[in-house]
Design an enzyme around this catalytic site. Structure first.
Site, mmCIF file in Angstrom:
data_model
loop_
_atom_site.group_PDB
_atom_site.id
_atom_site.type_symbol
_atom_site.label_atom_id
_atom_site.label_comp_id
_atom_site.label_asym_id
_atom_site.label_seq_id
_atom_site.Cartn_x
_atom_site.Cartn_y
_atom_site.Cartn_z
ATOM 1 C CB SER A 135 7.567 8.372 28.299
ATOM 2 O OG SER A 135 7.788 7.261 29.122
ATOM 3 C CE LYS A 161 10.518 8.279 31.204
ATOM 4 N NZ LYS A 161 10.221 9.315 32.234
ATOM 5 C CG LEU A 162 13.654 2.925 25.077
ATOM 6 C CD1 LEU A 162 14.638 1.844 24.627
ATOM 7 C CD2 LEU A 162 12.410 2.930 24.195
ATOM 8 C CE LYS A 163 7.819 5.007 32.047
ATOM 9 N NZ LYS A 163 8.142 5.719 33.284
ATOM 10 C CG ASP A 189 11.509 6.102 34.300
ATOM 11 O OD1 ASP A 189 10.544 6.876 34.275
ATOM 12 O OD2 ASP A 189 11.998 5.652 35.368
ATOM 13 C CG ASN A 191 8.755 4.067 36.467
ATOM 14 O OD1 ASN A 191 8.704 3.930 35.259
ATOM 15 N ND2 ASN A 191 8.444 5.229 37.048
ATOM 16 C CD GLU A 214 12.789 9.180 34.660
ATOM 17 O OE1 GLU A 214 12.922 9.110 33.429
ATOM 18 O OE2 GLU A 214 11.751 9.584 35.204
ATOM 19 C CG ASP A 239 10.297 10.387 38.398
ATOM 20 O OD1 ASP A 239 9.775 9.803 37.436
ATOM 21 O OD2 ASP A 239 9.642 11.102 39.174
ATOM 22 C CE LYS A 263 7.557 12.283 36.521
ATOM 23 N NZ LYS A 263 7.203 10.885 36.838
ATOM 24 N N GLY A 291 6.655 13.818 33.127
ATOM 25 C CA GLY A 291 5.235 13.806 32.766
ATOM 26 C C GLY A 291 4.475 12.761 33.548
#
Ligand SMILES: CSCC[C@@H](NC(=O)CCC(=O)O)C(=O)O
Ligand SMILES: [Mg+2]
Length: 368
Positions: A135, A161-163, A189, A191, A214, A239, A263, A291
């Site tokens: 990540s 994986k890129l935020k 992702d 968030n 995500e 997630d 998770k 994670g």
């Protein structure tokens, strides 16, 4: 099993580099560890809650309080039927899944060490190594991002994986897709940083052949994710929304998620995570192991979970040095983009208790 004591250790570990997501920047990991002493031996569990309630409503001080004020007594009152009895015994408290998961993991560790059984064997692992992704946080600029991504490519990670967040999405994704080349495994992702107003903008991500996007919207908006899934090509992966197996099944049936990030801490424990894996496998829904910047304690358990057959995508099960210069256990070291599944009893790792003491932010809380 009789639990004699539950010890809560709050420790601080610096991150090797800042980790920025759509909800903030982290430069260290403040983590709560659970050490249980039982009549069959000791066990360690790691709580994935952050120091602030920014990923979910849980946070370290709240975990300490809910364990001290409610959960510990339910486990210390008398003999319990092992780790499988923990979730039913703690059901009288609503939510607080990360707190419950840490207690269950410590008790499962003690139980399986006594039985000479590894987490992987207990869960039904079918692999002895797992493919690892990494990540990558939000960067100050594109060159800095590409330098960090290149480091991970050179280390052999199988997936990037890129935020992302509004204002940092299409450009970084395009740059990393260009660096990776057409076949590289790449996902993003958010968030929860977007809303349904952003559907047309998010559809532009379809150009980059992503594995998934995500958690674009807030946890509760399962339906909004179903609307997005119908409007874009990129598979939607949830997630934060997926807190129980039944919620996972509902989200799958609503078409809100076609891939699930599992998770154990978010869903209340590894035993629920194994049940969620089974439900997704039955429905042909690929899963991968998320994670939460775990130390080697949680990382060992995650790698065991990621070895189940339905975990068909590389997870955020990176090497210890992705986040920490030194780990609480023997470090997890990437080998050809994979990590070995621990084979020893319980989590299979040894906790360096001297480091737990050295890195303690306050005296352990001992509950009997
Ligand atoms: C502090 S961000 C933690 C939650 C985040 N986790 C990651 O990005 C992976 C972190 C890790 O490599 O452990 C997620 O939403 O998936
Ligand atoms: Mg996520």
């Amino acid at each position: 099993m009789r639990i004699h004591a539950i010890e809560l250790h709050r420790i601080g570990m610096p991150l090797v580099r800042p980790f920025e997501t759509s909800f903030g920047v982290q430069t260290s990991r403040e983590v709560l560890l659970v050490h249980v002493r039982t009549d069959v031996g000791d066990g360690w569990g790691e709580c994935v809650a952050g120091v602030d309630p920014f990923y979910s409503s849980e946070y370290v001080s709240a975990v300490e309080d809910v364990i001290r004020s409610y959960l510990a007594q339910a486990l210390l009152a008398g003999p319990i039927g092992g780790a499988a009895a923990v979730a039913p015994l703690l059901r009288f408290v609503v939510g607080h899944r990360m707190a419950k998961a840490a207690l269950e993991a410590a008790i499962l560790d003690a139980q399986l060490r006594a039985d000479g059984v590894s987490f992987g064997s207990h869960f039904g692992a079918t692999r002895d190594r797992v493919d690892c992704g990494v990540s990558v946080g939000i960067s100050p600029n594109i060159p800095t991002l590409l330098d960090e991504v290149q480091t991970y490519i050179d280390q052999g990670y199988k997936r990037i994986k890129l935020k992302i967040k509004p204002g940092w999405d299409l450009e970084p994704v395009a740059a990393v897709r260009d660096l990776l080349g057409a076949g590289g495994l790449l996902q993003v992702d958010a968030n929860t940083a977007y809303t349904l107003d952003d559907v047309a903008h998010l559809r532009e991500l379809d150009a980059f052949e992503l594995l998934l996007i995500e958690q674009p919207f807030v946890e509760e908006d399962i339906g909004a994710h179903a609307v997005l899934a119908r409007a874009i090509e990129t598979p939607v992966c949830l997630d934060e929304s997926i807190v129980t197996t039944s919620v996972a099944v509902d989200a799958i049936e609503q078409g809100a998620t076609s891939i699930v990030n599992i998770k154990a801490g978010r869903v209340g424990g590894y035993l629920e995570a194994v049940r969620m894996h089974g439900a997704c496998l039955t429905r042909g829904i690929p899963v991968w192991c998320g994670g939460m910047l775990e130390t080697g304690i949680g990382r060992a358990a995650n790698v065991a979970l990621a070895a189940l057959p339905g975990f068909t995508l590389p997870g955020d099960t990176s090497a210890s040095d992705r986040y920490f210069a030194e780990d609480l256990t023997e470090p997890f070291v990437l080998e050809e983009g994979t990590l070995p599944v621990p084979t020893g009893p319980g989590t299979g790792v040894t906790v360096r208790e001297a480091l737990v003491r050295d890195w303690a932010l306050r005296d352990p809380l001992v509950l009997r």
